[in-house]
Design a protein around this motif. Structure first.
Motif, PDB file in Angstrom:
ATOM      1  N   LEU A 142       0.852  -1.191   0.000  1.00 10.58           N
ATOM      2  CA  LEU A 142       0.000   0.000   0.000  1.00 10.58           C
ATOM      3  C   LEU A 142       0.887   1.241   0.000  1.00 10.58           C
ATOM      4  O   LEU A 142       1.859   1.310   0.758  1.00 10.58           O
ATOM      5  CB  LEU A 142      -0.901   0.011   1.235  1.00 10.58           C
ATOM      6  CG  LEU A 142      -1.708  -1.270   1.491  1.00 10.58           C
ATOM      7  CD1 LEU A 142      -2.412  -1.189   2.836  1.00 10.58           C
ATOM      8  CD2 LEU A 142      -2.709  -1.512   0.377  1.00 10.58           C
ATOM      9  N   THR A 143       0.573   2.207  -0.836  1.00 15.26           N
ATOM     10  CA  THR A 143       1.391   3.412  -0.900  1.00 15.26           C
ATOM     11  C   THR A 143       0.536   4.671  -0.915  1.00 15.26           C
ATOM     12  O   THR A 143      -0.595   4.656  -1.406  1.00 15.26           O
ATOM     13  CB  THR A 143       2.320   3.386  -2.142  1.00 15.26           C
ATOM     14  OG1 THR A 143       3.233   4.485  -2.076  1.00 15.26           O
ATOM     15  CG2 THR A 143       1.515   3.470  -3.430  1.00 15.26           C
ATOM     16  N   LYS A 182       3.712   0.415   2.469  1.00 19.99           N
ATOM     17  CA  LYS A 182       3.403  -0.404   3.637  1.00 19.99           C
ATOM     18  C   LYS A 182       2.958  -1.796   3.203  1.00 19.99           C
ATOM     19  O   LYS A 182       2.234  -1.952   2.232  1.00 19.99           O
ATOM     20  CB  LYS A 182       2.280   0.273   4.439  1.00 19.99           C
ATOM     21  CG  LYS A 182       1.778  -0.519   5.636  1.00 19.99           C
ATOM     22  CD  LYS A 182       0.652   0.230   6.330  1.00 19.99           C
ATOM     23  CE  LYS A 182       0.103  -0.574   7.491  1.00 19.99           C
ATOM     24  NZ  LYS A 182      -0.988   0.127   8.187  1.00 19.99           N
ATOM     25  N   ASP A 183       3.410  -2.820   3.933  1.00 25.14           N
ATOM     26  CA  ASP A 183       2.974  -4.192   3.682  1.00 25.14           C
ATOM     27  C   ASP A 183       1.593  -4.378   4.293  1.00 25.14           C
ATOM     28  O   ASP A 183       1.414  -4.223   5.506  1.00 25.14           O
ATOM     29  CB  ASP A 183       3.966  -5.182   4.291  1.00 25.14           C
ATOM     30  CG  ASP A 183       3.712  -6.619   3.842  1.00 25.14           C
ATOM     31  OD1 ASP A 183       2.561  -7.080   3.983  1.00 25.14           O
ATOM     32  OD2 ASP A 183       4.651  -7.267   3.354  1.00 25.14           O
ATOM     33  N   GLY A 184       0.610  -4.693   3.470  1.00 21.52           N
ATOM     34  CA  GLY A 184      -0.761  -4.817   3.956  1.00 21.52           C
ATOM     35  C   GLY A 184      -0.965  -5.952   4.939  1.00 21.52           C
ATOM     36  O   GLY A 184      -1.842  -5.881   5.798  1.00 21.52           O
ATOM     37  N   SER A 185      -0.168  -7.017   4.839  1.00 20.01           N
ATOM     38  CA  SER A 185      -0.337  -8.175   5.715  1.00 20.01           C
ATOM     39  C   SER A 185       0.360  -8.010   7.056  1.00 20.01           C
ATOM     40  O   SER A 185      -0.131  -8.471   8.078  1.00 20.01           O
ATOM     41  CB  SER A 185       0.190  -9.436   5.024  1.00 20.01           C
ATOM     42  OG  SER A 185      -0.581  -9.756   3.881  1.00 20.01           O
ATOM     43  N   LEU A 223       7.931  -0.678   4.414  1.00 13.23           N
ATOM     44  CA  LEU A 223       9.015  -1.267   3.625  1.00 13.23           C
ATOM     45  C   LEU A 223       9.915  -0.217   3.000  1.00 13.23           C
ATOM     46  O   LEU A 223      11.088  -0.480   2.727  1.00 13.23           O
ATOM     47  CB  LEU A 223       8.425  -2.158   2.529  1.00 13.23           C
ATOM     48  CG  LEU A 223       7.567  -3.330   3.025  1.00 13.23           C
ATOM     49  CD1 LEU A 223       6.835  -3.984   1.854  1.00 13.23           C
ATOM     50  CD2 LEU A 223       8.429  -4.352   3.746  1.00 13.23           C
ATOM     51  N   ALA A 224       9.377   0.958   2.742  1.00 16.26           N
ATOM     52  CA  ALA A 224      10.158   2.037   2.139  1.00 16.26           C
ATOM     53  C   ALA A 224       9.459   3.360   2.397  1.00 16.26           C
ATOM     54  O   ALA A 224       8.234   3.405   2.517  1.00 16.26           O
ATOM     55  CB  ALA A 224      10.324   1.811   0.640  1.00 16.26           C
ATOM     56  N   TYR A 225      10.265   4.432   2.477  1.00 16.17           N
ATOM     57  CA  TYR A 225       9.674   5.767   2.626  1.00 16.17           C
ATOM     58  C   TYR A 225      10.642   6.796   2.074  1.00 16.17           C
ATOM     59  O   TYR A 225      11.844   6.552   1.931  1.00 16.17           O
ATOM     60  CB  TYR A 225       9.345   6.058   4.094  1.00 16.17           C
ATOM     61  CG  TYR A 225      10.542   6.309   4.979  1.00 16.17           C
ATOM     62  CD1 TYR A 225      11.033   7.598   5.176  1.00 16.17           C
ATOM     63  CD2 TYR A 225      11.190   5.250   5.607  1.00 16.17           C
ATOM     64  CE1 TYR A 225      12.136   7.829   5.986  1.00 16.17           C
ATOM     65  CE2 TYR A 225      12.296   5.468   6.417  1.00 16.17           C
ATOM     66  CZ  TYR A 225      12.764   6.755   6.600  1.00 16.17           C
ATOM     67  OH  TYR A 225      13.865   6.989   7.392  1.00 16.17           O
ATOM     68  N   HIS A 226      10.099   7.949   1.745  1.00 16.96           N
ATOM     69  CA  HIS A 226      10.919   9.036   1.204  1.00 16.96           C
ATOM     70  C   HIS A 226      10.333  10.364   1.673  1.00 16.96           C
ATOM     71  O   HIS A 226       9.112  10.554   1.661  1.00 16.96           O
ATOM     72  CB  HIS A 226      10.957   8.988  -0.324  1.00 16.96           C
ATOM     73  CG  HIS A 226      11.896   9.986  -0.934  1.00 16.96           C
ATOM     74  ND1 HIS A 226      13.254   9.954  -0.737  1.00 16.96           N
ATOM     75  CD2 HIS A 226      11.661  11.077  -1.720  1.00 16.96           C
ATOM     76  CE1 HIS A 226      13.822  10.955  -1.382  1.00 16.96           C
ATOM     77  NE2 HIS A 226      12.881  11.657  -1.979  1.00 16.96           N
ATOM     78  N   VAL A 227      11.202  11.286   2.080  1.00 10.32           N
ATOM     79  CA  VAL A 227      10.785  12.594   2.582  1.00 10.32           C
ATOM     80  C   VAL A 227      11.354  13.679   1.675  1.00 10.32           C
ATOM     81  O   VAL A 227      12.517  13.612   1.274  1.00 10.32           O
ATOM     82  CB  VAL A 227      11.286  12.828   4.021  1.00 10.32           C
ATOM     83  CG1 VAL A 227      10.755  14.160   4.556  1.00 10.32           C
ATOM     84  CG2 VAL A 227      10.880  11.681   4.924  1.00 10.32           C
ATOM     85  N   SER A 228      10.528  14.685   1.364  1.00 11.64           N
ATOM     86  CA  SER A 228      10.988  15.773   0.515  1.00 11.64           C
ATOM     87  C   SER A 228      10.218  17.046   0.847  1.00 11.64           C
ATOM     88  O   SER A 228       9.105  16.982   1.365  1.00 11.64           O
ATOM     89  CB  SER A 228      10.788  15.426  -0.964  1.00 11.64           C
ATOM     90  OG  SER A 228      11.134  16.518  -1.800  1.00 11.64           O
ATOM     91  N   ASP A 229      10.853  18.196   0.540  1.00 17.16           N
ATOM     92  CA  ASP A 229      10.133  19.460   0.716  1.00 17.16           C
ATOM     93  C   ASP A 229       9.475  19.898  -0.581  1.00 17.16           C
ATOM     94  O   ASP A 229       8.908  20.989  -0.666  1.00 17.16           O
ATOM     95  CB  ASP A 229      11.074  20.555   1.222  1.00 17.16           C
ATOM     96  CG  ASP A 229      12.239  20.804   0.276  1.00 17.16           C
ATOM     97  OD1 ASP A 229      12.398  20.017  -0.690  1.00 17.16           O
ATOM     98  OD2 ASP A 229      12.994  21.759   0.496  1.00 17.16           O
ATOM     99  N   ASN A 234      -8.125   2.411   0.713  1.00 17.72           N
ATOM    100  CA  ASN A 234      -6.724   2.344   1.144  1.00 17.72           C
ATOM    101  C   ASN A 234      -6.643   2.684   2.636  1.00 17.72           C
ATOM    102  O   ASN A 234      -5.725   3.363   3.086  1.00 17.72           O
ATOM    103  CB  ASN A 234      -5.867   3.311   0.327  1.00 17.72           C
ATOM    104  CG  ASN A 234      -4.395   2.918   0.316  1.00 17.72           C
ATOM    105  OD1 ASN A 234      -4.006   1.869   0.823  1.00 17.72           O
ATOM    106  ND2 ASN A 234      -3.568   3.769  -0.259  1.00 17.72           N
ATOM    107  N   ALA A 235      -7.622   2.165   3.377  1.00 16.98           N
ATOM    108  CA  ALA A 235      -7.788   2.534   4.782  1.00 16.98           C
ATOM    109  C   ALA A 235      -6.573   2.236   5.664  1.00 16.98           C
ATOM    110  O   ALA A 235      -6.214   3.067   6.512  1.00 16.98           O
ATOM    111  CB  ALA A 235      -9.030   1.848   5.352  1.00 16.98           C
ATOM    112  N   PRO A 236      -5.894   1.074   5.535  1.00 16.57           N
ATOM    113  CA  PRO A 236      -4.739   0.812   6.405  1.00 16.57           C
ATOM    114  C   PRO A 236      -3.624   1.844   6.249  1.00 16.57           C
ATOM    115  O   PRO A 236      -2.954   2.189   7.224  1.00 16.57           O
ATOM    116  CB  PRO A 236      -4.276  -0.585   5.963  1.00 16.57           C
ATOM    117  CG  PRO A 236      -5.492  -1.226   5.388  1.00 16.57           C
ATOM    118  CD  PRO A 236      -6.211  -0.111   4.704  1.00 16.57           C
TER     119      PRO A 236
END
Length: 424
Positions: free
Chosen positions: A266-267, A286-289, A294-300, A363-365
């Motif tokens: 889920l993204t 995010k892993d739904g199960s 699993l991965a993330y990215h931050v930006s301005d 995409n509630a979770p």
């Protein structure tokens, strides 16, 4: 007073009558003109029901009890003080009762509703635009605001706050009810069906003889080969939607928990306010199960890199093992309909799935994670982007490895992932 409750369709119908000042699910306020017409016609010996019908009202919609109650009230007021007694003397002559003092619970409910609507309204802005410093603020069209109001009402059970939320969003209540009327929804469905036919023909012309074509060539090919005439503006609009962005079906259908790590991804993207009015964006997968991030990215900045860099970080995650028939699910934001994102998804061997338009529950979770994240992190005190990134990194480690979750058999996401893999 009649206990009959008006439906949304009936409210829309009544609101269109020139003799109606305001209408809600439980009541209706008539104009002074309606009262004057009623008294004048009653003097001629007409029955109350007939007068209402001649004024354009559906008696079955209003109900006989409501008609009788109004006619008795108006007749009594006229008999006591004449025609002047029928004038609406309430505050600002708005047709609504003078506002009473709201209880603390009602004030809190209104404030929460306003916050939730503004939060929901801000989400599409970040997803549907690539803003740079100095760019003008983007305003949502009324149709998107209506969808947001409906989603907030459904999610937070605020059925009695339609008028208030419309006022906050800057749209009319009658427009809101009209947008979700059966007639309007059928018209939109018909338009979408026609657009699909047009899009298919334009694509056939575009690929005719295996040569790419511009709008003018497509227009001439449509006329010469298919006997169809479309104007250039329409062709360009459809080609832009076809070539640049593509919406895919909802393959997930809310089956988030499949007990297979790496199968349902889920993204989404959320905004973060920190420091003194500074703004950043967080993209996660995010892993739904297992609920593991699993991965993330931050930006301005909210460029396409925000989504694609998150995918690249997923690829570099050595703990991520792609399952058979795995898919990545998102909303219909432009980051996810963009060809660059979709090409990378295919390159990683993933299927792609999207929520239905305006449906936050699909995409509630992922939405739930953002809620916990904002409640549990110390974002506001951060003064720089680097400081913000450090706080987010620390939280992600905590969330994946140390935050126990009741619905994961009281395990952390990483523990539950290992539990599922060992049980397989």
């Amino acid at each position: 007073m009649s206990k009959k409750i008006f439906s949304e369709k009936e409210i829309k119908l009544l609101s269109a009558n020139k003799y109606v000042k305001s209408v809600s699910s439980k009541g209706i306020t008539y104009t002074d003109e309606m009262k004057h017409v009623f008294i004048a016609e009653r003097k001629k010996g007409k029955f109350a029901r007939d007068i209402f019908e001649e004024c354009g009202f559906d008696v079955e919609v209003l109900g006989i009890k409501r008609i009788k109650s109004a006619s008795d009230r108006w007749q009594k007021a006229f008999n006591e003080n004449g025609i002047s007694r029928l004038r609406d003397t309430r505050a600002e002559n708005s047709g609504r009762p003078r506002e009473r003092e709201l209880s603390l619970e009602e004030k809190n409910a209104r404030l929460e509703a306003q916050i939730n609507l503004l939060k929901a309204e801000n989400e599409p802005l970040k997803k549907d635009s690539f803003c740079r410093k100095g760019d003008e603020e983007i305003t949502l069209p009324p149709s998107q605001k209506f969808i947001l109001i409906r989603s907030v009402i459904e999610k937070y059970q605020l059925e009695n706050m339609v008028s208030y939320l419309c006022e906050v969003a800057g749209v009319s209540r009658s427009g809101y009810y009209n947008y979700f009327s059966e007639k309007s929804q059928k018209q939109r469905e018909l338009k979408d069906e026609k657009d699909e036919v047009v899009k298919e023909l334009i694509l056939k012309a575009f690929h005719f003889k295996g040569r790419k074509k511009g709008a003018r060539q497509i227009k001439m090919t449509l006329a010469g080969q298919f006997g169809v005439v479309y104007n250039l503006k329409r062709i360009r609009r459809m080609m832009k939607a076809t070539q640049e962005h593509r919406v895919v079906p909802n393959l997930l259908n809310r089956e988030f928990k499949q007990d297979v790590p790496g199968k349902v991804l889920l993204t989404d993207i959320t905004y973060l306010f920190y420091g003194k009015g500074q703004k950043a964006y967080l993209s996660t997968i995010k892993d739904g199960s297992t609920n593991e991030i699993l991965a993330y990215h931050v930006s301005d900045r909210i460029t396409m890199d925000l989504a694609t860099d998150t995918l690249l970080k997923l690829k570099k995650n050595r703990n991520f093992k792609k399952a058979k028939d795995s898919l990545i699910h998102s909303d219909q934001g432009t980051h996810y309909t963009h060809p660059d994102f979709q090409k990378l998804v295919k390159k990683l061997g993933l299927r792609q799935s999207m929520s239905r338009r305006g449906n936050c529950w699909d995409n509630a979770p992922q939405e739930s994670f953002f809620g916990h994240f904002k409640d549990e992190t110390y974002i506001k005190p951060c003064t720089t982007l680097e400081e913000l990134k450090r706080e987010i990194k620390q939280y992600m480690i905590y969330y994946n490895h140390y935050r126990y979750q009741w619905n994961l058999k009281k395990m952390t996401p990483v523990q539950y992932r290992d539990h599922l893999l060992n049980a397989a």
